[in-house]
Design a protein around this motif. Sequence first.
Motif, mmCIF file in Angstrom:
data_model
loop_
_atom_site.group_PDB
_atom_site.id
_atom_site.type_symbol
_atom_site.label_atom_id
_atom_site.label_comp_id
_atom_site.label_asym_id
_atom_site.label_seq_id
_atom_site.Cartn_x
_atom_site.Cartn_y
_atom_site.Cartn_z
ATOM 1 N N GLU A 37 0.827 -1.092 -0.071
ATOM 2 C CA GLU A 37 0.018 0.012 -0.080
ATOM 3 C C GLU A 37 0.981 1.259 -0.039
ATOM 4 O OE1 GLU A 37 -2.980 0.210 2.946
ATOM 5 O OE2 GLU A 37 -3.376 -1.865 2.804
ATOM 6 N N SER A 38 0.451 2.034 -0.734
ATOM 7 C CA SER A 38 1.226 3.542 -0.759
ATOM 8 C C SER A 38 0.320 4.449 -0.108
ATOM 9 C CB SER A 38 1.402 3.583 -2.206
ATOM 10 O OG SER A 38 2.049 5.064 -2.381
ATOM 11 N N ASN A 39 0.661 4.613 1.291
ATOM 12 C CA ASN A 39 -0.108 5.542 1.816
ATOM 13 C C ASN A 39 0.784 6.761 2.030
ATOM 14 O OD1 ASN A 39 1.598 4.946 3.887
ATOM 15 N ND2 ASN A 39 0.120 3.836 5.131
ATOM 16 N N GLY A 45 8.066 8.781 3.822
ATOM 17 C CA GLY A 45 9.517 8.333 4.047
ATOM 18 C C GLY A 45 10.389 8.206 2.916
ATOM 19 N N SER A 46 9.759 7.777 1.711
ATOM 20 C CA SER A 46 10.667 7.603 0.645
ATOM 21 C C SER A 46 11.284 8.891 0.071
ATOM 22 C CB SER A 46 9.772 7.013 -0.641
ATOM 23 O OG SER A 46 8.996 7.674 -0.947
ATOM 24 N N PRO A 51 18.895 11.261 -0.303
ATOM 25 C CA PRO A 51 20.046 12.069 0.015
ATOM 26 C C PRO A 51 19.959 13.290 -0.260
ATOM 27 C CG PRO A 51 20.905 10.178 -0.981
ATOM 28 C CD PRO A 51 19.409 10.199 -1.151
ATOM 29 N N VAL A 52 19.515 13.979 -1.187
ATOM 30 C CA VAL A 52 19.170 15.478 -1.776
ATOM 31 C C VAL A 52 18.485 16.312 -0.658
ATOM 32 C CG1 VAL A 52 18.441 16.975 -3.554
ATOM 33 C CG2 VAL A 52 19.705 14.847 -4.108
ATOM 34 N N VAL A 53 17.409 15.526 -0.230
ATOM 35 C CA VAL A 53 16.477 16.204 0.587
ATOM 36 C C VAL A 53 17.101 16.322 2.034
ATOM 37 C CG1 VAL A 53 14.196 15.875 1.709
ATOM 38 C CG2 VAL A 53 14.414 15.351 -0.510
#
Length: 108
Positions: A37-39, A45-46, A51-53
């Motif tokens: 599931e993609s909530n 979290g992803s 690393p850029v963030v």
Amino acid sequence: MKEQNHIETILNSLDGIERAEARPFMHTRVMARLKEESNFWTRTGSVIAKPVVAVCCLVTILTVNIYLIVDGNNKQRAETVTTAGTESDILQNENFILASNTSYDFNK
């Protein structure tokens, strides 16, 4: 002749090719990942895990901290310049007199 040998070696290099095989349980892992599931929290979290963030957040926090430290030092210097110059200025301040009267204990 040299060109013919070169072509033959290229064609012969394909003789040992075998069918590629997947690792054990690869199909199960892929299907589980697709059904996941993609909530909101998994997507957040992803994004945060990139690393850029993380580097941008770190730079922002350090910049704000440096700004607050430098700005705080400038305000402290300005406050020391604008303080009262004489003792009479301090004693005539109503807030100072009220504060000194409220701390006195009459029951002694």
